[in-house]
Design a protein around this motif. Structure first.
Motif, PDB file in Angstrom:
ATOM      1  N   ILE A 137       0.800  -1.311   0.104  1.00 55.21           N
ATOM      2  CA  ILE A 137      -0.016  -0.076  -0.188  1.00 55.21           C
ATOM      3  C   ILE A 137       0.880   1.137  -0.185  1.00 55.21           C
ATOM      4  CG2 ILE A 137      -1.456   1.201   1.385  1.00 55.21           C
ATOM      5  CD1 ILE A 137      -2.738  -1.105   2.331  1.00 55.21           C
ATOM      6  N   PHE A 138       1.871   1.072   0.670  1.00 53.10           N
ATOM      7  CA  PHE A 138       2.949   2.341   0.783  1.00 53.10           C
ATOM      8  C   PHE A 138       3.651   2.828  -0.239  1.00 53.10           C
ATOM      9  CE2 PHE A 138       2.144   2.091   5.964  1.00 53.10           C
ATOM     10  CZ  PHE A 138       1.122   3.102   5.591  1.00 53.10           C
ATOM     11  N   ASP A 139       3.939   1.494  -1.120  1.00 52.82           N
ATOM     12  CA  ASP A 139       4.925   1.797  -2.220  1.00 52.82           C
ATOM     13  C   ASP A 139       4.502   2.775  -2.963  1.00 52.82           C
ATOM     14  OD1 ASP A 139       5.768   1.336  -5.019  1.00 52.82           O
ATOM     15  OD2 ASP A 139       6.779  -0.205  -4.016  1.00 52.82           O
ATOM     16  N   PRO A 140       5.673   3.880  -3.150  1.00 54.63           N
ATOM     17  CA  PRO A 140       5.290   5.272  -3.895  1.00 54.63           C
ATOM     18  C   PRO A 140       5.157   4.974  -5.379  1.00 54.63           C
ATOM     19  CG  PRO A 140       7.611   4.810  -3.060  1.00 54.63           C
ATOM     20  CD  PRO A 140       7.052   3.657  -2.804  1.00 54.63           C
ATOM     21  N   ASN A 141       5.539   3.743  -6.090  1.00 57.81           N
ATOM     22  CA  ASN A 141       5.309   3.797  -7.516  1.00 57.81           C
ATOM     23  C   ASN A 141       3.986   2.927  -7.813  1.00 57.81           C
ATOM     24  OD1 ASN A 141       8.102   5.031  -7.907  1.00 57.81           O
ATOM     25  ND2 ASN A 141       8.948   3.161  -7.290  1.00 57.81           N
ATOM     26  N   TYR A 142       3.588   1.902  -6.932  1.00 59.07           N
ATOM     27  CA  TYR A 142       2.786   0.893  -7.250  1.00 59.07           C
ATOM     28  C   TYR A 142       1.449   0.815  -6.291  1.00 59.07           C
ATOM     29  CZ  TYR A 142       6.655  -0.153 -10.484  1.00 59.07           C
ATOM     30  OH  TYR A 142       7.642  -0.384 -11.249  1.00 59.07           O
ATOM     31  N   GLY A 143       1.810   1.455  -5.258  1.00 57.75           N
ATOM     32  CA  GLY A 143       0.772   1.182  -3.998  1.00 57.75           C
ATOM     33  C   GLY A 143      -0.215   2.089  -4.144  1.00 57.75           C
ATOM     34  N   LEU A 144      -1.396   1.782  -3.367  1.00 55.33           N
ATOM     35  CA  LEU A 144      -2.490   2.356  -3.466  1.00 55.33           C
ATOM     36  C   LEU A 144      -2.422   3.946  -2.688  1.00 55.33           C
ATOM     37  CD1 LEU A 144      -5.706   2.183  -3.207  1.00 55.33           C
ATOM     38  CD2 LEU A 144      -5.675   1.381  -0.923  1.00 55.33           C
ATOM     39  N   SER A 145      -1.460   4.244  -1.957  1.00 58.55           N
ATOM     40  CA  SER A 145      -1.330   5.547  -1.586  1.00 58.55           C
ATOM     41  C   SER A 145      -0.764   6.414  -2.630  1.00 58.55           C
ATOM     42  CB  SER A 145      -0.018   5.686  -0.454  1.00 58.55           C
ATOM     43  OG  SER A 145       1.138   5.353  -0.986  1.00 58.55           O
ATOM     44  N   ARG A 146      -0.117   5.862  -3.639  1.00 55.24           N
ATOM     45  CA  ARG A 146       0.180   6.610  -4.787  1.00 55.24           C
ATOM     46  C   ARG A 146      -1.289   7.371  -5.471  1.00 55.24           C
ATOM     47  NH1 ARG A 146      -0.147   5.953 -10.206  1.00 55.24           N
ATOM     48  NH2 ARG A 146      -0.693   3.826  -9.611  1.00 55.24           N
ATOM     49  N   PHE A 149      -2.842  10.053  -3.181  1.00 54.52           N
ATOM     50  CA  PHE A 149      -2.013  10.920  -3.324  1.00 54.52           C
ATOM     51  C   PHE A 149      -2.346  11.919  -4.450  1.00 54.52           C
ATOM     52  CE2 PHE A 149      -0.040   9.865   0.641  1.00 54.52           C
ATOM     53  CZ  PHE A 149       0.120  11.160   1.186  1.00 54.52           C
ATOM     54  N   SER A 150      -2.364  11.024  -5.597  1.00 53.77           N
ATOM     55  CA  SER A 150      -2.592  11.560  -7.029  1.00 53.77           C
ATOM     56  C   SER A 150      -4.013  12.407  -7.320  1.00 53.77           C
ATOM     57  CB  SER A 150      -2.570  10.502  -7.913  1.00 53.77           C
ATOM     58  OG  SER A 150      -3.646   9.728  -7.821  1.00 53.77           O
ATOM     59  N   TRP A 151      -4.947  11.857  -6.360  1.00 59.16           N
ATOM     60  CA  TRP A 151      -6.385  12.538  -6.462  1.00 59.16           C
ATOM     61  C   TRP A 151      -6.002  14.032  -6.158  1.00 59.16           C
ATOM     62  CZ3 TRP A 151      -9.366   8.367  -3.312  1.00 59.16           C
ATOM     63  CH2 TRP A 151      -9.466   7.285  -4.030  1.00 59.16           C
ATOM     64  N   PHE A 152      -5.094  14.292  -5.174  1.00 55.42           N
ATOM     65  CA  PHE A 152      -4.922  15.946  -4.785  1.00 55.42           C
ATOM     66  C   PHE A 152      -3.800  16.252  -5.432  1.00 55.42           C
ATOM     67  CE2 PHE A 152      -6.762  13.372  -1.248  1.00 55.42           C
ATOM     68  CZ  PHE A 152      -7.810  13.935  -0.812  1.00 55.42           C
ATOM     69  N   GLY A 153      -3.208  15.691  -6.480  1.00 56.81           N
ATOM     70  CA  GLY A 153      -2.329  16.435  -7.365  1.00 56.81           C
ATOM     71  C   GLY A 153      -0.932  16.356  -6.583  1.00 56.81           C
ATOM     72  N   ALA A 154      -0.402  15.338  -5.689  1.00 57.62           N
ATOM     73  CA  ALA A 154       0.507  15.195  -5.228  1.00 57.62           C
ATOM     74  C   ALA A 154       1.174  13.884  -5.428  1.00 57.62           C
ATOM     75  CB  ALA A 154       0.285  15.383  -3.391  1.00 57.62           C
ATOM     76  N   SER A 155       2.506  13.755  -4.996  1.00 59.13           N
ATOM     77  CA  SER A 155       3.104  12.363  -5.278  1.00 59.13           C
ATOM     78  C   SER A 155       3.248  11.717  -3.665  1.00 59.13           C
ATOM     79  CB  SER A 155       4.544  12.578  -5.813  1.00 59.13           C
ATOM     80  OG  SER A 155       5.346  13.477  -4.854  1.00 59.13           O
ATOM     81  N   SER A 156       3.118  10.507  -3.891  1.00 64.72           N
ATOM     82  CA  SER A 156       3.188   9.768  -2.405  1.00 64.72           C
ATOM     83  C   SER A 156       4.483   9.887  -2.097  1.00 64.72           C
ATOM     84  CB  SER A 156       2.878   8.282  -2.841  1.00 64.72           C
ATOM     85  OG  SER A 156       3.117   7.411  -1.536  1.00 64.72           O
ATOM     86  N   PRO A 157       4.589  10.024  -0.590  1.00 67.92           N
ATOM     87  CA  PRO A 157       5.952   9.999   0.154  1.00 67.92           C
ATOM     88  C   PRO A 157       6.409   8.683   0.043  1.00 67.92           C
ATOM     89  CG  PRO A 157       4.315  10.100   1.684  1.00 67.92           C
ATOM     90  CD  PRO A 157       3.466   9.970   0.312  1.00 67.92           C
TER      91      PRO A 157
END
Length: 303
Positions: A137-146, A149-157
């Motif tokens: 989930i926390f994977d910044p490239n393939y996870g759900l958090s990405r 965060f993309s819904w708000f125009g931001a990149s996942s930490p």
């Protein structure tokens, strides 16, 4: 008529037989407790005052040197802070979210049995499986958090590799795993509350929030005390999620006392230093439990 002296002698013989049977029954339990509970604690306290690599030779007595090394180390100060932050957020978060979830699933909703099962399910899943799930989930490239965060125009930490985000990631994963247990315990407490108090309060014109704050919460205080103690002990001994998700890093950003004990004793082959850290953890848990117990004497209502 039996002689009074003979009666007393007979009573003493019966008492001795009863004491003998009692001793035979309880001695195995006492031996088990002493062997597997108290002896390891005492031996660990002894090891904490020695220097030993657990591979060769025998422990060498060094007195309080291990404790002095710990408390004069800035790294250990950071570990203590990490432990308190991690434990504080998890315990308080588990109580608040678990209580809110219990109130929700206590309502007469459709499919509430499935909801209760789903809420409790993470608790019975192994820590390694939960950690693996949250790593994805926390994977910044393939996870759900990405995606979120993309819904708000931001990149996942970079949750687990950034020292600013690793501890929040660990807290989120631990809350997800343990909150279901707290919710089920609170649910059992809610269903065991007498309805007369709520009915009397409604007749007097009290609203839902007033009833919950003035009646429900005080009546749930024994449950709150129980879940706080259990959650605190489990949190301060957390190991599996840390091992899989962060390995105590980056650096020592997620190194708690339990992980520090493991690293000291088994990675650095420093049995004395690890044992000293374990003793510190023991006394921290003892002090926190005593504080909670003292608070419960004034605030917890068992009737």
């Amino acid at each position: 008529m039996p002689d009074p002296i003979e009666r007393r002698r007979g009573r003493r013989r019966r008492n001795r037989r009863e004491y003998g049977v009692f001793a035979l029954l309880i001695l195995p339990n006492i031996a088990m407790v002493l062997t597997f509970e108290y002896w390891p604690v005492l031996y660990n306290a002894y090891l904490s005052m020695t220097r030993w690599n657990m591979i060769s030779g025998s422990p060498v007595w060094v007195g309080l040197k291990n404790y002095i090394n710990l408390f004069t180390s800035s790294q250990f100060h950071q570990v203590l802070l990490n432990t308190l932050v991690f434990g504080g957020f998890v315990v308080i978060g588990s109580v608040l979210i678990g209580l809110a979830l219990a109130v929700l699933i206590n309502q007469k909703l459709h499919l509430r049995g499935i909801v209760r099962t789903a809420a409790f399910a993470p608790y019975v899943i192994s820590g390694a499986a939960v950690a693996t799930l949250w790593l994805f989930i926390f994977d910044p490239n393939y996870g759900l958090s990405r995606v979120v965060f993309s819904w708000f125009g931001a990149s996942s930490p970079h949750w687990t590799t950034d020292s600013a985000w690793a501890m929040p990631a660990l807290i989120i994963a631990y809350l997800w795993k343990g909150t279901g247990f707290v919710a089920i315990v609170y649910l059992a407490g809610l269903q065991g509350l007498p309805e007369e108090y709520d009915e009397a309060a409604r007749i007097d014109g009290a609203g839902r929030w007033t009833i919950f704050r003035r009646i429900t919460l005080p009546l749930l205080s024994p449950v709150t005390f129980f879940v706080m103690v259990i959650t605190m002990i489990g949190t301060f001994q957390a190991y599996d999620l840390i091992a899989v998700m962060t390995n105590g890093g980056p650096g020592i950003a997620t190194t708690t006392l339990s992980w520090f004990v493991y690293e000291r004793a088994f990675k650095a082959s420093d049995a004395g230093g690890g044992a000293a850290a374990a003793v510190v953890l023991f006394f921290i848990l003892l002090a926190l439990t005593a504080l909670q117990n003292a608070y419960s004497q004034r605030k917890v209502h068992y009737q």
